[in-house]
Design an enzyme around this catalytic site. Structure first.
Site, PDB file in Angstrom:
ATOM      1  N   THR A  35       0.760  -1.031   0.055  1.00 11.43           N
ATOM      2  CA  THR A  35       0.184   0.005   0.051  1.00 11.43           C
ATOM      3  C   THR A  35       0.829   1.130  -0.124  1.00 11.43           C
ATOM      4  O   THR A  35       0.517   2.300  -0.111  1.00 11.43           O
ATOM      5  CB  THR A  35      -0.987  -0.015   1.158  1.00 11.43           C
ATOM      6  OG1 THR A  35      -0.146  -0.349   2.379  1.00 11.43           O
ATOM      7  CG2 THR A  35      -2.089  -0.955   1.244  1.00 11.43           C
ATOM      8  N   GLY A 120      16.865 -11.224   3.254  1.00  7.90           N
ATOM      9  CA  GLY A 120      15.661 -11.752   2.349  1.00  7.90           C
ATOM     10  C   GLY A 120      14.640 -12.353   3.096  1.00  7.90           C
ATOM     11  O   GLY A 120      13.757 -12.890   2.478  1.00  7.90           O
ATOM     12  N   SER A 125      16.493  -5.984   5.694  1.00  6.21           N
ATOM     13  CA  SER A 125      17.791  -5.640   6.208  1.00  6.21           C
ATOM     14  C   SER A 125      18.344  -4.379   5.521  1.00  6.21           C
ATOM     15  O   SER A 125      19.157  -3.561   5.878  1.00  6.21           O
ATOM     16  CB  SER A 125      18.578  -6.777   6.146  1.00  6.21           C
ATOM     17  OG  SER A 125      18.235  -7.233   4.784  1.00  6.21           O
ATOM     18  N   SER A 126      17.692  -4.129   4.292  1.00 10.94           N
ATOM     19  CA  SER A 126      18.567  -2.981   3.348  1.00 10.94           C
ATOM     20  C   SER A 126      18.193  -1.721   4.033  1.00 10.94           C
ATOM     21  O   SER A 126      18.887  -0.745   3.914  1.00 10.94           O
ATOM     22  CB  SER A 126      18.108  -3.332   1.905  1.00 10.94           C
ATOM     23  OG  SER A 126      16.750  -3.400   1.768  1.00 10.94           O
ATOM     24  N   GLU A 158      17.482   2.888  -2.747  1.00  9.47           N
ATOM     25  CA  GLU A 158      16.914   1.698  -3.515  1.00  9.47           C
ATOM     26  C   GLU A 158      16.467   2.149  -4.987  1.00  9.47           C
ATOM     27  O   GLU A 158      16.941   1.042  -5.789  1.00  9.47           O
ATOM     28  CB  GLU A 158      15.594   1.410  -2.636  1.00  9.47           C
ATOM     29  CG  GLU A 158      15.565   0.705  -1.321  1.00  9.47           C
ATOM     30  CD  GLU A 158      16.052  -0.781  -1.141  1.00  9.47           C
ATOM     31  OE1 GLU A 158      16.154  -1.341  -2.200  1.00  9.47           O
ATOM     32  OE2 GLU A 158      16.487  -0.905   0.050  1.00  9.47           O
ATOM     33  N   ASP A 170       9.663   0.703   5.033  1.00  2.12           N
ATOM     34  CA  ASP A 170      10.577   0.272   5.659  1.00  2.12           C
ATOM     35  C   ASP A 170      11.629   1.339   6.333  1.00  2.12           C
ATOM     36  O   ASP A 170      12.121   1.209   7.300  1.00  2.12           O
ATOM     37  CB  ASP A 170      11.287  -0.551   4.836  1.00  2.12           C
ATOM     38  CG  ASP A 170      10.749  -1.753   4.145  1.00  2.12           C
ATOM     39  OD1 ASP A 170       9.502  -1.895   4.487  1.00  2.12           O
ATOM     40  OD2 ASP A 170      10.932  -2.014   3.051  1.00  2.12           O
ATOM     41  N   TYR A 220       8.589  -7.349  -8.225  1.00  2.00           N
ATOM     42  CA  TYR A 220       8.201  -6.252  -7.038  1.00  2.00           C
ATOM     43  C   TYR A 220       7.661  -4.900  -8.002  1.00  2.00           C
ATOM     44  O   TYR A 220       6.582  -4.399  -7.856  1.00  2.00           O
ATOM     45  CB  TYR A 220       8.997  -5.688  -6.144  1.00  2.00           C
ATOM     46  CG  TYR A 220       8.445  -4.668  -5.059  1.00  2.00           C
ATOM     47  CD1 TYR A 220       8.094  -4.989  -3.942  1.00  2.00           C
ATOM     48  CD2 TYR A 220       8.750  -3.414  -5.616  1.00  2.00           C
ATOM     49  CE1 TYR A 220       7.724  -3.938  -2.948  1.00  2.00           C
ATOM     50  CE2 TYR A 220       8.555  -2.253  -4.415  1.00  2.00           C
ATOM     51  CZ  TYR A 220       7.916  -2.543  -3.445  1.00  2.00           C
ATOM     52  OH  TYR A 220       7.705  -1.588  -2.613  1.00  2.00           O
TER      53      TYR A 220
HETATM   54  C1  GLA Z   1       9.003  -4.001   0.670  1.00  5.46           C
HETATM   55  C2  GLA Z   1       9.093  -2.339   0.231  1.00  5.46           C
HETATM   56  C3  GLA Z   1       8.163  -1.607   1.002  1.00  5.46           C
HETATM   57  C4  GLA Z   1       6.926  -2.306   0.878  1.00  5.46           C
HETATM   58  C5  GLA Z   1       6.748  -3.514   1.179  1.00  5.46           C
HETATM   59  C6  GLA Z   1       5.332  -4.268   0.971  1.00  5.46           C
HETATM   60  O1  GLA Z   1       9.328  -4.195   1.685  1.00  5.46           O
HETATM   61  O2  GLA Z   1      10.426  -2.081   0.496  1.00  5.46           O
HETATM   62  O3  GLA Z   1       8.170  -0.400   0.741  1.00  5.46           O
HETATM   63  O4  GLA Z   1       6.412  -1.951  -0.466  1.00  5.46           O
HETATM   64  O5  GLA Z   1       7.707  -4.582   0.558  1.00  5.46           O
HETATM   65  O6  GLA Z   1       4.239  -3.803   1.512  1.00  5.46           O
END
Ligand code: GLA
Length: 385
Positions: A35, A120, A125-126, A158, A170, A220
């Site tokens: 989201t 992973g 972690s990143s 990223e 994150d 993704y």
């Molecule tokens: C990864 C991405 C986040 C988010 C999630 C899914 O962790 O880094 O920004 O989109 O996937 O909710």
């Protein structure tokens, strides 16, 4: 994590210690998956696992970096053309570059770092790595960047240096985390609210499948494109006010069904459902209604499995066992394509669930899942030595 090992290896590589220590955590997310790049809500919390870095200014224009976990060294300037080869070093390089693009002027530094966020596993972690360096450089070089912008620096790293078009969740969680609290974040306005999370009689645990998919980042990015395409089609068909998929209702989506590739329609349907589920969960948390929270978690799993198609057999298997064991809520956590399930389980059911999940998973897939208790912790900070 043993900080003394990081300090020792720093000394071995760069001479005397004399540096500063910084840390930034990984995260869990109770609900609100995929989201965050759709202007919607997320519900993360920082965890007690993260990255720790020793950093010392070196008075040059160079970064000299040592990865304790990988036993690998990289050296680079902060010029755009000096992109390091090692993928781990690109995170540090990217953070420096993104700070510079915003007018900041970090000097060179020597650094050694290590982490205990499983790579992973969907615990970011990143983002922990990016946030450690964004926070540290801002602090050490007195750059005066606020934490929202530090999160954007990690996110832009990223996008521009790793190739994952991620949202902001994150990095936000890694920087804004607060012990004992989940955070509901509106990713459009960046308004956020802390929710103390101490579910009496329940445990929150992660089961890590240890599955990592090579193509996760391109898959993704593809999901994100589908969402943006659906948003654009709705906007162009009578809804110019629509900025993000978050603004789109199911009715609006159905009205353009024929104009959309079937895949994009499915993906968008999942995100619209997920946006309403996050709000239902935040209402339920205000009432300590964990049954509703758990119910929504299962629905998220089914949406991620059937509509967003980011689950995998190992995750589905763990989810099915959770359901059989009467676990209140269970779902794939994070971006998907492997990694962990997050489980909200009544304390008295936990032991049975653990045994059954480990045994049956091992029988089917040949190894046991790793299990992590979730301890909701503070975000990025300097550690006193
Ligand atoms: C990864 C991405 C986040 C988010 C999630 C899914 O962790 O880094 O920004 O989109 O996937 O909710």
């Amino acid at each position: 994590m043993d900080i003394d090992i990081i300090k020792k290896q720093f000394r071995d590589k760069f001479g005397d210690f004399g540096g500063e220590l910084y840390t930034s955590p990984g995260r869990v997310n109770l609900i609100g998956e995929h989201t965050d790049y759709n202007g919607g809500f997320v519900f993360p919390g920082a965890i007690d696992k993260g990255m720790v870095a020793v950093i010392r200014k070196n008075g040059t224009g160079k970064v000299r970096a040592w990865s304790v976990d990988l036993q690998d060294y990289a050296e680079f300037t902060m010029e755009e053309s000096d992109l390091p080869k090692a993928s781990w070093a690109r995170y540090i390089f990217g953070v420096c570059r993104e700070i510079i693009k915003r007018g900041g002027n970090p000097g060179g530094f020597d650094t050694a770092f290590a982490g205990d966020v499983p790579m992973g596993a969907g615990m970011s972690s990143s983002a922990a790595l990016e946030s450690t360096y964004a926070f540290a450089l801002n602090d050490m070089f007195f750059l005066g960047i606020d934490k929202f912008e530090l999160a954007r620096i990690g996110q832009a790293t990223e996008h521009n240096y790793v190739g994952v078009k991620c949202g902001i969740m994150d990095q936000f969680a890694s920087l804004f985390g607060k012990e004992g609290n989940l955070i509901r974040l509106d990713t459009r306005s960046m308004e956020y609210k802390y929710f103390p999370f101490h579910p009496q009689g329940y445990k929150l645990v992660l089961f890590d499948t240890a599955v990592k998919h090579e193509l996760a980042s391109s898959a993704y990015n593809k999901r994100r494109e589908s969402c943006e395409n659906a948003t654009r089609i709705v906007r162009e068909n009578g809804h110019p006010e629509v900025e993000f998929l978050r603004d789109v209702s199911m009715d609006m989506l159905y009205a353009v069904k024929e104009k959309l590739p079937a895949e994009d329609f499915k993906r968008a349907g999942y995100v619209i459902g997920e946006t309403t589920r996050v709000l239902a969960v935040s209402d339920a948390l205000e009432r300590d209604d964990y049954e509703t929270v758990g119910h929504m978690m299962y629905r998220t799993h089914y949406g991620m499995r059937d509509l967003y198609e980011v689950s995998c057999p190992e995750l589905d298997f763990l989810n099915d066992i959770a359901k059989e064991c009467g676990v209140t809520g269970s779902r794939v956590m994070g971006g998907g394509f492997g990694g962990c399930t997050i489980n909200l389980v009544k304390e008295h059911l936990y032991g049975g669930f653990l045994i059954k999940a480990k045994e049956q998973f091992a029988r089917r897939f040949g190894h046991k899942p790793k299990v992590y208790d979730v301890v909701i912790s503070d975000g990025a900070r300097r550690i006193s030595q």
